[in-house]
Write a protein that holds these residues in place. Structure first.
Motif, short mmCIF file in Angstrom:
data_model
loop_
_atom_site.label_atom_id
_atom_site.label_comp_id
_atom_site.label_asym_id
_atom_site.label_seq_id
_atom_site.Cartn_x
_atom_site.Cartn_y
_atom_site.Cartn_z
N PHE A 171 -32.51 -17.16 -9.19
CA PHE A 171 -31.63 -18.18 -9.77
C PHE A 171 -32.23 -18.73 -11.06
CE2 PHE A 171 -30.52 -18.22 -5.30
CZ PHE A 171 -29.16 -18.47 -5.28
N VAL A 172 -31.34 -19.27 -11.89
CA VAL A 172 -31.77 -19.97 -13.10
C VAL A 172 -30.88 -21.19 -13.30
CG1 VAL A 172 -30.30 -18.69 -14.73
CG2 VAL A 172 -32.46 -19.67 -15.51
N THR A 173 -31.47 -22.28 -13.77
CA THR A 173 -30.69 -23.47 -14.10
C THR A 173 -30.26 -23.41 -15.56
OG1 THR A 173 -32.64 -24.77 -14.75
CG2 THR A 173 -31.96 -24.88 -12.44
N GLY A 174 -29.16 -24.09 -15.88
CA GLY A 174 -28.74 -24.25 -17.27
C GLY A 174 -28.33 -22.96 -17.95
N ARG A 175 -28.44 -22.97 -19.27
CA ARG A 175 -28.07 -21.82 -20.09
C ARG A 175 -29.22 -21.46 -21.02
NH1 ARG A 175 -22.77 -20.49 -19.80
NH2 ARG A 175 -21.45 -21.95 -18.63
N LEU A 176 -29.33 -20.18 -21.36
CA LEU A 176 -30.48 -19.68 -22.09
C LEU A 176 -30.11 -19.26 -23.51
CD1 LEU A 176 -31.99 -17.43 -19.25
CD2 LEU A 176 -32.19 -19.91 -19.59
N GLY A 177 -31.13 -19.17 -24.37
CA GLY A 177 -30.94 -18.71 -25.74
C GLY A 177 -30.54 -19.82 -26.69
N GLY A 178 -30.70 -19.55 -27.99
CA GLY A 178 -30.30 -20.51 -29.01
C GLY A 178 -31.14 -21.76 -29.03
N GLU A 251 -38.59 -21.24 -25.02
CA GLU A 251 -38.40 -22.69 -25.09
C GLU A 251 -37.06 -23.16 -24.53
OE1 GLU A 251 -41.21 -24.81 -27.84
OE2 GLU A 251 -40.04 -23.66 -29.29
N ASP A 252 -36.60 -22.47 -23.49
CA ASP A 252 -35.41 -22.95 -22.78
C ASP A 252 -35.77 -24.13 -21.87
OD1 ASP A 252 -33.32 -20.91 -23.50
OD2 ASP A 252 -34.80 -19.56 -22.61
N TYR A 253 -36.94 -24.06 -21.25
CA TYR A 253 -37.42 -25.08 -20.31
C TYR A 253 -36.46 -25.30 -19.14
CZ TYR A 253 -40.80 -25.73 -23.97
OH TYR A 253 -41.78 -25.51 -24.91
N GLU A 254 -35.81 -24.21 -18.74
CA GLU A 254 -35.02 -24.21 -17.51
C GLU A 254 -35.90 -23.70 -16.37
OE1 GLU A 254 -32.24 -25.58 -17.20
OE2 GLU A 254 -31.47 -25.71 -19.26
N ALA A 264 -29.07 -19.44 0.32
CA ALA A 264 -28.13 -19.34 -0.79
C ALA A 264 -26.91 -20.23 -0.60
CB ALA A 264 -27.70 -17.89 -1.00
N LYS A 265 -26.37 -20.25 0.61
CA LYS A 265 -25.18 -21.07 0.87
C LYS A 265 -25.51 -22.56 0.72
CE LYS A 265 -22.41 -19.66 4.03
NZ LYS A 265 -21.76 -19.33 5.35
N THR A 266 -26.68 -22.96 1.22
CA THR A 266 -27.09 -24.36 1.08
C THR A 266 -27.24 -24.74 -0.38
OG1 THR A 266 -28.24 -24.28 3.21
CG2 THR A 266 -28.88 -26.03 1.69
N LEU A 267 -27.85 -23.85 -1.16
CA LEU A 267 -28.04 -24.12 -2.58
C LEU A 267 -26.71 -24.34 -3.29
CD1 LEU A 267 -30.87 -21.66 -3.64
CD2 LEU A 267 -30.81 -24.10 -4.12
N LYS A 268 -25.77 -23.45 -3.05
CA LYS A 268 -24.48 -23.53 -3.75
C LYS A 268 -23.64 -24.71 -3.28
CE LYS A 268 -24.35 -18.53 -4.57
NZ LYS A 268 -23.67 -17.26 -4.25
N LYS A 269 -23.77 -25.04 -2.00
CA LYS A 269 -22.94 -26.11 -1.43
C LYS A 269 -23.52 -27.50 -1.69
CE LYS A 269 -20.75 -27.51 2.92
NZ LYS A 269 -20.57 -27.18 4.36
N LYS A 270 -24.85 -27.62 -1.66
CA LYS A 270 -25.47 -28.94 -1.70
C LYS A 270 -26.22 -29.24 -3.00
CE LYS A 270 -25.89 -29.47 3.29
NZ LYS A 270 -26.76 -29.88 4.43
N TRP A 271 -26.14 -28.33 -3.96
CA TRP A 271 -26.79 -28.58 -5.26
C TRP A 271 -26.22 -29.87 -5.85
CZ3 TRP A 271 -30.89 -27.02 -7.87
CH2 TRP A 271 -30.95 -27.15 -9.26
N PRO A 272 -27.02 -30.94 -6.00
CA PRO A 272 -26.47 -32.26 -6.34
C PRO A 272 -26.50 -32.61 -7.82
CG PRO A 272 -28.73 -32.51 -5.61
CD PRO A 272 -28.44 -31.03 -5.60
N ASP A 274 -25.77 -32.12 -12.12
CA ASP A 274 -24.76 -31.70 -13.09
C ASP A 274 -25.12 -30.39 -13.77
OD1 ASP A 274 -23.20 -33.92 -12.55
OD2 ASP A 274 -24.11 -35.13 -14.15
N ILE A 275 -26.42 -30.13 -13.94
CA ILE A 275 -26.86 -28.91 -14.58
C ILE A 275 -26.43 -27.70 -13.75
CG2 ILE A 275 -29.13 -28.89 -13.46
CD1 ILE A 275 -28.41 -27.89 -17.09
N SER A 276 -25.97 -26.65 -14.41
CA SER A 276 -25.44 -25.49 -13.70
C SER A 276 -26.55 -24.70 -13.01
CB SER A 276 -24.69 -24.57 -14.67
OG SER A 276 -25.57 -24.06 -15.66
N LEU A 277 -26.17 -23.95 -11.99
CA LEU A 277 -27.08 -23.09 -11.24
C LEU A 277 -26.42 -21.73 -11.11
CD1 LEU A 277 -29.72 -22.95 -9.52
CD2 LEU A 277 -28.30 -23.53 -7.54
#
Length: 307
Positions: A171-178, A251-254, A264-272, A274-277
């Motif tokens: 998994f990765v948080t946020g968005r990469l590049g730029g 230098e993404d720092y994600e 996986a189900k817990t992560l997707k359901k309970k991720w609290p 705003d940052i994307s996963l």
């Protein structure tokens, strides 16, 4: 040739950052009764009081002309100096405690600029509950700040790079590049996200993306003795960023982490947060050599210059 200059065969450019660290620190043998992990992870982890208390220690530097330009906003320089070290604590799931700052500064540097740099550092420290408790100053040819940061995991174990197993999801948080468009000066370390993952026991291995997915993913898989099979289409990118940029910009720092399939189900359901996963792949046995990243690379301090 100067006594301190090397031949091309013996140069840092030919060796690279990872090999240099291995050469310089490969014979270090820390006391395992006190040290849980040392060189090779985002932070050193020391055993604290009791079985569920760990001290997490990190040092990091920002140098003018390498990590920021002379034209950078002073407050953002101070922020970045501390936030880089905080991002490494986030990668372990640790909570920050205190920091000391070493300032290297030319004799003709503007006092007003220095004060503005420290105000940026102080704001970031206050926001993340970091006590600034001392440091050192020295005269240098170019401005730099080095942060030594102490944190802790109390009541849970820190997440290392070495815990990934075959079958784990990546998994990765946020968005990469730029990242060079101000992001590298304004990013927020994923401290609360990292601590949540560690406290819940949901991440099996974790690190922050400071040198780019192309450099950091191989570090995680090497530490765990595994390989990664990526879904390139799933890799989240900032608007206008190419796939190559997502691997190479740095230098993404994600947070990049692995998790058991049962989580996986817990992560997707309970991720609290705003940052994307996003799930971007799966961990495989190392002998399968299931990922080929030869077309990309991450940032290396000695093989290339940061723009």
């Amino acid at each position: 040739m100067s006594a301190h200059r090397s031949s091309s065969a013996d140069s840092l450019a030919s060796l690279g950052e990872t090999s240099l660290l291995r050469l310089l620190t490969g014979k270090w043998k820390p006391d395992q009764t006190r040290v849980m992990t040392g060189v090779g992870d985002d932070c050193a982890v020391l055993r604290g009081q009791g079985k569920s208390h760990f001290l997490v220690f990190k040092t990091d530097a920002v140098v003018e002309g390498v990590h920021f330009s002379p034209q950078a906003q002073p407050g953002q320089i101070g922020h970045k100096a501390l936030a880089r070290a905080l991002s490494d604590l986030a990668a372990m799931g640790a909570r920050p405690l205190a920091a000391v700052i070493t300032l290297g500064v030319p004799a003709d540097e503007s006092v007003r600029r220095l004060r503005a740099i420290y105000r940026g550092l102080e704001r970031t420290a206050k926001r993340h509950g970091v006590n600034l408790v001392g440091g050192e100053t020295t005269r240098t040819r170019q401005l730099f700040l080095n942060v030594a940061l102490l944190g802790e995991c109390r009541g849970y174990r820190p997440v290392l790079r070495s815990g990934a197993r075959a079958g784990d999801l990546l998994f990765v948080t946020g968005r990469l590049g730029g990242t060079q468009a101000r992001h590298h000066l304004t990013f927020e370390p994923r401290l609360v996200e990292g601590e949540w993952l560690a406290r819940k026991g949901l991440a099996s291995a974790m690190m922050d993306l400071s040198d780019g997915l192309g450099a950091d993913l191989p570090r995680l898989t090497a530490a765990s003795g595994v390989a990664a099979q990526l879904d390139f289409a799933a890799i989240p990118r900032k608007s206008g960023a190419t796939l190559k940029a997502a691997f190479e910009d740095g230098e993404d720092y994600e947070l990049l982490f692995t998790a058991r399939p049962s989580h996986a189900k817990t992560l997707k359901k309970k991720w609290p947060f705003d940052i994307s996963l996003r799930c971007i792949g799966i961990i495989r046995y190392h002998r399968l050599k299931s990922v080929e990243l030869s077309f990309v690379h991450g940032f290396d301090h000695f093989r290339q210059r940061r723009g």
